[in-house]
Design a protein around this motif. Structure first.
Motif, mmCIF file in Angstrom:
data_model
loop_
_atom_site.group_PDB
_atom_site.id
_atom_site.type_symbol
_atom_site.label_atom_id
_atom_site.label_comp_id
_atom_site.label_asym_id
_atom_site.label_seq_id
_atom_site.Cartn_x
_atom_site.Cartn_y
_atom_site.Cartn_z
ATOM 1 N N ARG A 101 53.435 25.972 23.539
ATOM 2 C CA ARG A 101 54.319 26.313 24.664
ATOM 3 C C ARG A 101 53.547 26.220 25.977
ATOM 4 N NH1 ARG A 101 58.811 29.510 26.251
ATOM 5 N NH2 ARG A 101 58.389 31.092 27.841
ATOM 6 N N HIS A 102 52.322 26.711 25.962
ATOM 7 C CA HIS A 102 51.465 26.656 27.143
ATOM 8 C C HIS A 102 51.186 25.206 27.535
ATOM 9 C CE1 HIS A 102 48.825 28.730 29.927
ATOM 10 N NE2 HIS A 102 47.871 27.871 29.669
ATOM 11 N N THR A 103 50.983 24.363 26.539
ATOM 12 C CA THR A 103 50.757 22.938 26.794
ATOM 13 C C THR A 103 51.956 22.309 27.472
ATOM 14 O OG1 THR A 103 49.200 22.596 24.961
ATOM 15 C CG2 THR A 103 50.460 20.672 25.687
ATOM 16 N N ARG A 104 53.146 22.533 26.904
ATOM 17 C CA ARG A 104 54.349 21.914 27.469
ATOM 18 C C ARG A 104 54.571 22.353 28.912
ATOM 19 N NH1 ARG A 104 55.893 17.845 28.225
ATOM 20 N NH2 ARG A 104 55.486 17.445 26.005
ATOM 21 N N ALA A 105 54.436 23.659 29.162
ATOM 22 C CA ALA A 105 54.630 24.166 30.515
ATOM 23 C C ALA A 105 53.616 23.571 31.477
ATOM 24 C CB ALA A 105 54.520 25.690 30.510
ATOM 25 N N ALA A 107 57.089 18.268 37.805
ATOM 26 C CA ALA A 107 58.468 18.540 37.408
ATOM 27 C C ALA A 107 59.042 19.670 38.253
ATOM 28 C CB ALA A 107 58.519 18.915 35.922
ATOM 29 N N ASN A 108 60.344 19.645 38.455
ATOM 30 C CA ASN A 108 61.011 20.678 39.236
ATOM 31 C C ASN A 108 60.789 22.043 38.590
ATOM 32 O OD1 ASN A 108 63.551 22.477 39.667
ATOM 33 N ND2 ASN A 108 63.624 20.996 41.348
ATOM 34 N N LEU A 109 60.222 22.979 39.356
ATOM 35 C CA LEU A 109 59.863 24.275 38.795
ATOM 36 C C LEU A 109 61.076 25.081 38.349
ATOM 37 C CD1 LEU A 109 56.920 25.554 41.024
ATOM 38 C CD2 LEU A 109 56.833 24.458 38.779
ATOM 39 N N PHE A 110 62.198 24.915 39.030
ATOM 40 C CA PHE A 110 63.400 25.626 38.610
ATOM 41 C C PHE A 110 63.857 25.133 37.238
ATOM 42 C CE2 PHE A 110 63.606 26.265 43.211
ATOM 43 C CZ PHE A 110 63.898 27.612 43.280
ATOM 44 N N ALA A 111 63.772 23.813 37.022
ATOM 45 C CA ALA A 111 64.156 23.250 35.733
ATOM 46 C C ALA A 111 63.195 23.715 34.638
ATOM 47 C CB ALA A 111 64.169 21.721 35.808
ATOM 48 N N VAL A 112 61.905 23.738 34.957
ATOM 49 C CA VAL A 112 60.900 24.195 33.988
ATOM 50 C C VAL A 112 61.142 25.655 33.632
ATOM 51 C CG1 VAL A 112 58.449 24.605 33.597
ATOM 52 C CG2 VAL A 112 59.171 22.535 34.784
ATOM 53 N N ASN A 150 63.911 27.312 33.770
ATOM 54 C CA ASN A 150 65.135 27.433 32.975
ATOM 55 C C ASN A 150 64.886 27.103 31.511
ATOM 56 O OD1 ASN A 150 66.847 28.266 35.024
ATOM 57 N ND2 ASN A 150 67.429 26.178 35.601
ATOM 58 N N VAL A 151 64.145 26.043 31.270
ATOM 59 C CA VAL A 151 63.889 25.624 29.887
ATOM 60 C C VAL A 151 62.985 26.621 29.170
ATOM 61 C CG1 VAL A 151 62.837 23.846 28.430
ATOM 62 C CG2 VAL A 151 64.269 23.181 30.365
ATOM 63 N N LEU A 152 62.006 27.175 29.883
ATOM 64 C CA LEU A 152 61.066 28.116 29.272
ATOM 65 C C LEU A 152 61.595 29.549 29.216
ATOM 66 C CD1 LEU A 152 57.698 26.928 30.869
ATOM 67 C CD2 LEU A 152 58.544 26.446 28.574
ATOM 68 N N GLY A 153 62.617 29.837 30.021
ATOM 69 C CA GLY A 153 63.149 31.190 30.045
ATOM 70 C C GLY A 153 62.366 32.118 30.948
ATOM 71 N N HIS A 154 61.849 31.590 32.063
ATOM 72 C CA HIS A 154 61.100 32.398 33.019
ATOM 73 C C HIS A 154 61.992 32.747 34.204
ATOM 74 C CE1 HIS A 154 57.131 32.491 31.328
ATOM 75 N NE2 HIS A 154 57.113 31.182 31.173
ATOM 76 N N ALA A 155 61.847 33.981 34.704
ATOM 77 C CA ALA A 155 62.632 34.407 35.860
ATOM 78 C C ALA A 155 61.850 34.271 37.153
ATOM 79 C CB ALA A 155 63.063 35.863 35.681
ATOM 80 N N ASP A 156 60.528 34.271 37.068
ATOM 81 C CA ASP A 156 59.659 34.333 38.242
ATOM 82 C C ASP A 156 58.902 33.023 38.408
ATOM 83 O OD1 ASP A 156 57.803 34.883 40.199
ATOM 84 O OD2 ASP A 156 57.349 36.890 39.453
ATOM 85 N N LEU A 157 59.207 32.268 39.446
ATOM 86 C CA LEU A 157 58.537 30.991 39.679
ATOM 87 C C LEU A 157 57.075 31.185 40.049
ATOM 88 C CD1 LEU A 157 61.167 28.857 41.633
ATOM 89 C CD2 LEU A 157 60.629 28.833 39.201
ATOM 90 N N GLN A 158 56.784 32.281 40.748
ATOM 91 C CA GLN A 158 55.395 32.553 41.131
ATOM 92 C C GLN A 158 54.541 32.782 39.890
ATOM 93 O OE1 GLN A 158 54.945 35.784 43.873
ATOM 94 N NE2 GLN A 158 52.730 35.586 44.020
ATOM 95 N N MET A 159 55.094 33.543 38.941
ATOM 96 C CA MET A 159 54.378 33.790 37.703
ATOM 97 C C MET A 159 54.225 32.497 36.910
ATOM 98 S SD MET A 159 54.755 34.132 34.214
ATOM 99 C CE MET A 159 56.501 34.424 33.969
ATOM 100 N N LEU A 160 55.260 31.671 36.928
ATOM 101 C CA LEU A 160 55.210 30.394 36.227
ATOM 102 C C LEU A 160 54.078 29.536 36.753
ATOM 103 C CD1 LEU A 160 56.732 28.326 34.290
ATOM 104 C CD2 LEU A 160 57.836 27.499 36.371
#
Length: 224
Positions: free
Chosen positions: A174-178, A186-191, A193-203
């Motif tokens: 999962r860490h690899t894909r992200a 890649a668009n961070l909002f799309a990433v 959404n697919v990973l199930g993250h709410a916080d873009l800063q944390m992502l």
């Protein structure tokens, strides 16, 4: 008696001796090698879903056939499987239940090729990767009997060709894909959404590794 007006522990700072486990990732080239081998392996479909879409082990084992929409080419991630100790009996039970938070429930777009791989898989029970009793698999047993077997076979296969591909944990897939998505621009909002993250800063903090060449490419900075 003397009155103590200050907590004597206020100025004490505890230092943790627990080292954070450094997560490893595949490079884009190594990722291609793993996915290519997964096409040929009996347990390869699980690896393909995890490495291609960032699905966790728990989420993978919780997938039911009803979660797959072959016409829309989507996968609905809405439950996870965990091993929970029953307080009354002291025994460990396999429980399929809610995800960590609301953001982790998500609909993932997947390829037609992967839909086809899923469609030809035997429908033995309501769980796509269920056990022979028709129930969700134990995460630890699945990792030991299927995931680790795949990693061993894959590593040995490439070692015979003089190619060193490391074994990673399920979460490192999962860490690899992200990481590959974020570092490829890649668009961070799309990433998220697919990973199930709410916080873009944390992502960004968790997955955006320093990759000078990727940054150069994204900014259009030629070496000349």
């Amino acid at each position: 008696n003397d009155i103590v007006n200050k907590n004597p522990c206020d100025d004490i700072r505890l230092r943790s001796n627990v080292k954070k486990h450094e997560k490893h990732t595949y490079t884009a080239e190594e990722c291609d090698y793993v996915l290519r081998y997964a096409e040929t392996h009996p347990y390869g479909l699980e690896i393909i879903l995890m490495l291609s879409y960032g699905i966790t082990r728990s989420e993978l084992l919780g997938i039911k056939w009803e979660d797959i929409d072959s016409s829309a080419l989507t996968l609905h991630v809405q439950r996870g499987v965990a091993e929970v100790k029953n307080a009354a009996t002291g025994k460990v039970e396999i429980v399929a239940g809610n995800l960590k938070n609301d953001f982790r429930e998500r609909i993932i777009p997947i390829t037609e090729s992967d839909i086809e791989k899923l469609s030809i898989r035997p429908h033995k029970c309501e769980y796509v990767f269920g056990n022979n009793s028709g129930k969700p698999q134990s995460p630890s047993n699945w990792q030991k009997r299927r995931y680790n077997v795949f990693m061993r076979d894959m590593q040995e296969f490439y070692a015979e060709q003089g190619i060193d591909i490391p074994k990673l944990t399920p979460h490192e897939l999962r860490h690899t894909r992200a990481t590959l998505w974020v570092n490829s621009g890649a668009n961070l909002f799309a990433v998220a959404n697919v990973l199930g993250h709410a916080d873009l800063q944390m992502l960004r903090k968790r997955y955006a590794h320093s990759d000078v060449e990727s940054t150069r490419k994204l900014l259009g900075l030629d070496k000349k």
